[in-house]
Design a protein around this motif. Structure first.
Motif: not given
Length: 734
Positions: A68-73, A562-565, A634-640
């Protein structure tokens, strides 16, 4: 050679012909004599693979979360390709064996050809005729120990680590719940340590077996026999330790542990059972719940298992290798007897039928061994030397291209692949398969099974572990290098020297010394047919947005977020030998900005938060344009993941993660959401490379730009270390 494999998607088990592994530095090649089936762990994996997709999802909710995280990313389409590719692959089985060393890699001096060794690891001690095993995952077998018994080294170390976590003392009383293979070994280790043992298992034959090897009393978990034995042996206080060696979804083991443990007793989880702890029971006794992680310290640490870095004995007395050594020593001195545990010895050619009989319950077994046929003559392999790479970063390299490029027009392109991991299988190979002018000639991987999977799925003519054979094959036109970062430079140089066109995934180099060597190779050979996997400049939506923005007159300002996570702690990206995370990925974003601005950067200044978790790189360009790249973990995984804003000439280009794009000027243009997911340009990039190599046209990205992007990426780290700006220059060599 033959190897036991399973297709996780279909559940199919097979005895597959795969290429023999190469003998790499830091390890040995081992021809297997006996390998052990773990009737717990392996049968659980076999059973799980036979489930439906929904059943697999329920069994592995951790993997569902990753999907699901991969789908979002990455979008649905890319994730679907990645997941289906991974599911529809053969996976190995096995992790405990005994065999004979047939070749010794460079840097290995503690064993010799002909030595008998016990080997561990679910990537290295497989049910296969030959395995490559790194230094810390093999142990020389004592001269008096039966090779069949030495095949128990890995499972023995698992049991031993569980016992060590319980910290038993002479005179203690322990309860072992679950008397399968691990439980039986735990019983023997505890008895050898001077501990009185009570066992609990619903199978009467396993209870009888445990009693025969030293347990005082064994019975079904819910029976009064177990409770009575605990009361009598402990004076009514309860057992000192409970070892959970059971599997399944029932919560009975942890409830029984709470009931029969003494006040402030210890509960050690070794197996994989339900752990819904009854709070009141555990709280009232203040029970100490501990987990035992596989073979012991060093497990899952790449620097220990793959690079051979041992832990100092003064700080870590019992590593996984020392646990195996200890277990083999106990077995050789008859302190541990595994012979009663061997229920069945099967010929390796009957492996598939043996698994079927075990899985369907026809064969009741505690431990099953495969017996491997041995060739009369064993051909020895010549070890390859390791290649030392890396070095201090700098900001200037020599660049002399001239007009010496190797360009040959061809109607069909014969391609070799080095590496066939997730990225290659999901993002590159599917596009090459669709091109009828491409001949997927040979794939080479360090893992024999990976090469075989790629051959089966993508139609390669051959699968191999022999890199030299591929590079030296004059019929090969182009080589794709899709391996770990630390190998890119050396493999690129070797392929260029052999006259091949090269597609190498980013990064091109981990240091300026490596980049210099690559450019010197281009100058020496005249072969500039090189492409780096900077795919974003080929993304269709980004190309359309750039076109809609139109010609630029004045300097531009670019902001690239870049919201790398966060990475998983065990990711190989974290290994020092693979460079920093930004060096590995940052070239993507610098290349994208440079392509948008139509030039290469001339200077870089970078700053970061403590520990360099998040960083900002400011790039300056010849016309005065600037770009700020924010690389955030350190950003949100919900953001692009990626957001670009380009401002110039009274216009703004806004780009949102390959899904939406807008241009604001005298008129506004806005895209619609892409119906097929995020296209990051891999298909066009591969097609452009293939076309350039076939026709002899210039490569899709000029070599000067590839070098400048690589230098700028490396300059970010230099700036972080020095605190000042770094000029990015390439100058002709003399």
């Amino acid at each position: 050679m033959k190897q036991v494999v399973q297709n996780y998607k279909s559940g199919e088990l097979a005895l597959l012909d795969v290429p023999e592994p190469a003998c790499k530095p830091g390890g040995v090649l081992v021809r297997t004599l006996y390998s052990l089936i773990s009737t717990g762990t392996e049968l659980m994996k076999v059973s799980e693979a036979s489930k439906s997709l929904l059943g697999k999802a329920k069994a592995r909710p951790d993997q569902v979360a990753k999907v699901m995280q991969s789908v979002a990313t990455n979008g649905l389409s890319a994730t679907y390709r990645k997941v289906t590719s991974k599911l529809d692959s053969y996976t190995p089985l096995g992790y405990s064996l005994c065999g004979v060393v047939t070749a010794v890699g460079a840097g290995t001096d503690d064993v010799a050809v002909g030595d008998l060794v016990s080997c561990a690891g679910n990537e290295h001690a497989l049910h296969a005729e030959v395995n490559w095993v790194p230094k810390n995952l093999y142990v020389r077998v004592p001269a008096t120990l039966d090779p069949r018994h030495a095949a128990f080294g890995t499972v023995g170390s698992i049991a031993m680590q569980g016992v060590r976590r319980g910290e038993p003392a002479l005179g203690d009383v322990a309860l072992v719940i679950g008397l399968g293979l691990i439980g039986q070994l735990v019983v023997q280790l505890l008895v050898a340590s001077g501990v009185k043992v009570i066992g609990a298992d619903p199978d009467p034959s396993r209870c009888a077996l445990a009693e025969s090897v030293g347990a005082a009393v064994c019975a079904a978990p819910g029976s009064s026999v177990v409770e009575t034995a605990v009361a009598e042996l402990t004076g009514g206080f309860g057992v000192d330790q409970v070892y959970l060696a059971a599997g399944g979804s029932t919560n009975q083991p942890v409830e029984l542990a709470a009931k029969l443990a003494r006040d402030r007793g210890t509960v050690v989880d070794i197996g994989k059972c339900s752990l819904d702890l009854p709070w009141n029971a555990y709280y009232e006794k203040e029970l100490d719940v501990r987990f035992s992680r596989s073979y012991g310290p060093g497990r899952y640490d790449p620097s220990y298992e793959l690079e051979g870095r041992d832990y100092p004995i003064g700080y870590v007395r019992w590593t996984e290798r020392r646990n195996i050594e200890c277990f083999l020593d106990l077995a050789a001195r008859d302190k541990i007897d595994v012979s009663p545990l061997i229920t069945h010895v099967a010929g390796f050619d009957d492996a598939v039928e043996t698994y079927r009989a075990l899985n369907e319950g026809e064969l009741k077994a505690v431990a099953v061994l495969f017996d491997y046929p041995q060739p009369e003559d064993t051909e020895l392999s010549v070890p390859t030397d390791s290649v030392e790479i890396g070095g201090p970063p700098a900001a200037r390299v020599g660049l002399s291209l001239g007009d010496q490029s190797v360009r040959v027009r061809k109607s069909t392109l014969r391609v070799g692949f080095v590496g066939a991991g997730n990225y290659a299988s999901s993002m590159l190979l599917p596009h090459l398969v669709e091109d009828e002018s491409v001949d997927l000639y040979r794939v080479v991987t360090t893992s024999a099974l990976s090469a075989t999977n790629a051959k089966r799925k993508f139609g390669f003519g051959d699968a191999s572990t022999d890199l030299d054979e591929l590079i030296e094959d004059d019929s090969v036109d182009a080589i794709f290098v899709v391996t770990r970062h630390s190998t890119h430079a050396d493999l690129t140089i070797r392929a260029l020297e052999a006259g091949k066109a090269v597609f190498v995934e980013k990064p091109l180099a981990l240091g300026t010394d490596e980049l210099t060597r690559i450019l010197e190779t281009v100058e020496k050979t005249g072969n500039d047919r090189l492409q780096v996997g900077f795919n974003r400049r080929f993304a269709p939506l980004l190309n359309e947005a750039r076109q809609r923005f139109g010609r630029r007159i004045g300097p531009a300002s670019v902001r690239y977020l870049v919201n790398a996570g966060r990475l998983d702690g065990g990711s190989w990206y974290n290994q020092d030998s693979e460079g920093t995370r930004f060096v590995g990925e940052g070239g993507h974003f610098i290349d994208t900005v440079s392509w948008l601005l139509g030039d290469d950067p001339v200077s870089v200044y970078a700053a970061a938060t403590p520990g360099q978790k998040d960083l900002q790189a400011v790039l300056r360009y010849p016309d005065g344009s600037t770009a700020t790249i924010t690389y955030a973990t350190n950003g949100s995984s919900q953001f692009q993941k990626e957001t670009i804003d380009l401002t110039a000439d009274g216009k703004v280009l806004r780009f949102d993660d390959f899904a939406r794009a807008s241009v604001f000027g005298q008129k506004k243009w806005a895209s619609t959401r892409l119906p097929k997911g995020r296209d990051k340009g891999q298909a066009r990039q591969v097609a452009s490379f293939v076309e350039a190599v076939k026709t002899g046209a210039p490569m899709p990205v000029p070599l000067e730009s590839l070098a400048a992007t690589t230098l700028a990426t490396l300059a970010v780290e230099t700036s972080l270390n020095t605190g000042g700006p770094v000029r990015v220059e390439t100058e002709p060599t003399t």
